[in-house]
Structures are given as structure tokens and as C-alpha cells.
Design a protein around this motif. Structure first.
Motif, PDB file in Angstrom:
ATOM      1  N   TRP A 121     -58.803  22.278   1.752  1.00 29.39           N
ATOM      2  CA  TRP A 121     -57.945  23.198   2.490  1.00 29.39           C
ATOM      3  C   TRP A 121     -56.646  22.549   2.955  1.00 29.39           C
ATOM      4  CZ3 TRP A 121     -59.757  27.543   1.187  1.00 29.39           C
ATOM      5  CH2 TRP A 121     -61.128  27.722   1.024  1.00 29.39           C
ATOM      6  N   ARG A 122     -56.652  21.259   3.170  1.00 22.34           N
ATOM      7  CA  ARG A 122     -55.443  20.619   3.671  1.00 22.34           C
ATOM      8  C   ARG A 122     -54.353  20.542   2.617  1.00 22.34           C
ATOM      9  NH1 ARG A 122     -54.640  14.989   3.336  1.00 22.34           N
ATOM     10  NH2 ARG A 122     -55.942  13.958   1.792  1.00 22.34           N
ATOM     11  N   TYR A 123     -54.692  20.849   1.357  1.00 20.29           N
ATOM     12  CA  TYR A 123     -53.713  20.795   0.281  1.00 20.29           C
ATOM     13  C   TYR A 123     -53.021  22.135   0.038  1.00 20.29           C
ATOM     14  CZ  TYR A 123     -55.843  16.307  -0.982  1.00 20.29           C
ATOM     15  OH  TYR A 123     -56.306  15.015  -0.969  1.00 20.29           O
ATOM     16  N   LEU A 124     -53.326  23.146   0.851  1.00 20.89           N
ATOM     17  CA  LEU A 124     -52.827  24.482   0.564  1.00 20.89           C
ATOM     18  C   LEU A 124     -51.312  24.622   0.715  1.00 20.89           C
ATOM     19  CD1 LEU A 124     -55.599  26.776   2.076  1.00 20.89           C
ATOM     20  CD2 LEU A 124     -55.178  26.222  -0.317  1.00 20.89           C
ATOM     21  N   SER A 125     -50.646  23.655   1.314  1.00 20.35           N
ATOM     22  CA  SER A 125     -49.188  23.695   1.402  1.00 20.35           C
ATOM     23  C   SER A 125     -48.532  22.968   0.238  1.00 20.35           C
ATOM     24  CB  SER A 125     -48.723  23.063   2.724  1.00 20.35           C
ATOM     25  OG  SER A 125     -49.119  21.696   2.777  1.00 20.35           O
ATOM     26  N   ASP A 126     -49.336  22.461  -0.696  1.00 17.43           N
ATOM     27  CA  ASP A 126     -48.836  21.682  -1.821  1.00 17.43           C
ATOM     28  C   ASP A 126     -48.578  22.608  -3.021  1.00 17.43           C
ATOM     29  OD1 ASP A 126     -49.135  20.093  -4.381  1.00 17.43           O
ATOM     30  OD2 ASP A 126     -49.164  18.472  -2.915  1.00 17.43           O
ATOM     31  N   ARG A 127     -47.368  22.566  -3.564  1.00 17.08           N
ATOM     32  CA  ARG A 127     -46.998  23.478  -4.652  1.00 17.08           C
ATOM     33  C   ARG A 127     -47.899  23.314  -5.867  1.00 17.08           C
ATOM     34  NH1 ARG A 127     -43.820  23.266  -9.169  1.00 17.08           N
ATOM     35  NH2 ARG A 127     -42.834  25.229  -9.810  1.00 17.08           N
ATOM     36  N   ASP A 128     -48.154  22.071  -6.294  1.00 12.03           N
ATOM     37  CA  ASP A 128     -48.988  21.849  -7.479  1.00 12.03           C
ATOM     38  C   ASP A 128     -50.388  22.415  -7.295  1.00 12.03           C
ATOM     39  OD1 ASP A 128     -47.016  20.599  -8.944  1.00 12.03           O
ATOM     40  OD2 ASP A 128     -47.564  18.587  -8.280  1.00 12.03           O
ATOM     41  N   ILE A 129     -50.926  22.240  -6.098  1.00 10.00           N
ATOM     42  CA  ILE A 129     -52.269  22.728  -5.828  1.00 10.00           C
ATOM     43  C   ILE A 129     -52.299  24.253  -5.850  1.00 10.00           C
ATOM     44  CG2 ILE A 129     -54.169  22.733  -4.184  1.00 10.00           C
ATOM     45  CD1 ILE A 129     -53.624  20.042  -5.546  1.00 10.00           C
TER      46      ILE A 129
END
Length: 235
Positions: free
Chosen positions: A13-21
Motif C-alpha cells: 500500500w505504501r507504493y500507491l503514490s508511485d507512477r510505475d506501481i
């Protein structure tokens, strides 16, 4: 509000601000819909198969990686205790030449790895020739394995030792996938004596299948499109 958001700072969930993710999530959704859910079912079968078949005792001597889990009042909860106990069983059976306890802070005053060390110390007998190393910087399974790789291979050119991955049955498929992409010769050891499909456990396995599908399709998309930045996340 901070307390409600705490779980979102851990895991995927902490990666949800990452464009690639987010791109990987979008591609995964398209594949899921286009396959009428069959791709998800294939990943769920893989999660179930590994959870069902994984042994509780290794058959050779390897480095032992024990995955942590969020603490409760600075103490291991039931799943984490199961992982620690299974790791200890394998150490006492001569299946480990060293042990890495994996897990950083989960909101308490000590790391998951340190809580695991204290639990093992309280459990009693431990062979003096098997060192225990704490990996205390990570907050998810991918970081666990990245930092473990650094600890096991101080010199970048040196080969990685073969490892056992000790964790809950529902968690094994994702850990194996990540470990092998990171270059580990990895094999699973299950914390629980057998796969018992309670309601909670079924939910955990359904979630793990979703995580694994997301990661796997994301990596395939990165390879197909030549997105080296994205591919480098798990390499």
C-alpha cells in the motif's frame, strides 16, 4: 487519523503514490478483466500449491531467513511466533548455518527482528555455532530480502548462499517469487504444521494471490515495454 493510516504505510500500500506501481496495477486490472479472472485463479492456485506442499523441515544446511510480522505491544503475535518456532526447530535439527531475523519497525519501540531475537533467547537452547543477524531496516517483504542480500553478500561480486525462507504458508509464494528474482537460491519452509483453511486463512491467501498477480504482471509488463526502472525494483 494517523493511527488509521498506519497500515497503509506498510506492505504494497505504501507504493500507491508511485507512477510505475500504478501503471502495473492498471495493466493488471486489464489482464484480469480480459482473462475473465483466469490469471488471478492461476496465481491463487500457485499460492495454494506452495502453501500445501511446503515442508516444515529442511533437508540440507542453509542460511535461514525468518520473516517478521507486525508486533502487538512490542511482542510477536501468533503468526510471527509460529515462524520463529519453526526456524528454531530447523536450527536445532542442524538445518541452518546462520539465521537472519527480518523486520524493521512496525510502530512500536523495537523492531520486529529485535522482538524475534528476544523471543528466541527466551525459548532456551541455541547452538553457539549458529549466528543470528538482525535485519531491522525493512517494512515489507521485498525490502526484507534486499537487505538480507546485502547482509549475506557484503562483496557484490560474491555468490549468494542458498537460503531457506521461513514464513507462514499463505506468505510463501510471494516470498519465493521475490527471492528468486533477487537472485537467491531459495526454498520454502512453512511455519504451520499443515495448511488449515480457516476463514481468516482463506482471506489471507486470496489477498496474497492478488499481490502476487500484481507483482508478476508488473514485471512482465516492464520486460515487454523495456522499462528498466520498473524492472530494477525487483532485481
Amino acid at each position: 487519523m494517523a493511527g488509521l493510516l498506519k497500515p497503509l504505510r506498510r506492505g504494497v500500500w505504501r507504493y500507491l503514490s508511485d507512477r510505475d506501481i500504478l501503471v502495473a496495477a492498471g495493466v493488471t486490472l486489464v489482464v484480469f478483466v480480459g482473462s475473465l479472472g483466469l490469471v488471478y485463479v492461476a496465481h491463487l492456485v500457485n499460492v495454494w500449491r506452495i502453501a500445501w506442499r511446503s515442508p516444515v523441515l529442511g533437508n540440507t544446511r542453509r542460511a535461514l531467513l525468518i520473516f517478521g510480522r507486525m508486533l502487538v505491544q512490542d511482542r510477536p503475535e501468533a503468526d510471527f511466533i509460529g515462524r520463529l518456532a519453526r526456524g528454531r526447530d530447523n536450527v536445532l535439527a542442524g538445518r541452518a548455518d546462520r539465521v537472519l531475523l527480518l523486520g524493521g519497525s512496525s510502530g512500536g519501540s523495537i523492531s520486529e527482528a529485535e522482538a524475534g531475537r528476544r523471543w528466541l533467547a527466551a525459548a532456551g537452547e541455541w547452538p553457539a555455532e549458529v549466528p543470528v543477524t538482525l535485519e531491522q531496516l525493512s517494512i515489507d517483504s521485498l525490502e526484507n530480502l534486499r537487505h538480507a542480500r546485502e547482509l549475506l553478500r557484503p562483496a557484490h561480486a560474491a555468490p549468494l548462499p542458498a537460503v531457506w525462507l521461513v514464513t507462514s504458508r499463505y506468505h510463501l509464494a510471494r516470498c519465493l517469487y521475490l527471492a528468486r528474482r533477487l537472485g537467491f537460491d531459495a526454498a520454502p519452509i512453512a511455519a504451520e504444521p499443515r495448511l488449515a483453511l480457516s476463514g481468516r486463512y482463506i482471506v489471507r491467501m486470496l489477498m496474497e494471490a492478488g499481490y502476487l498477480m500484481w507483482i508478476d504482471i508488473g514485471m512482465r509488463w516492464a520486460s515487454l515495454t523495456g522499462n528498466r526502472r520498473m524492472a530494477a525494483r525487483i532485481s
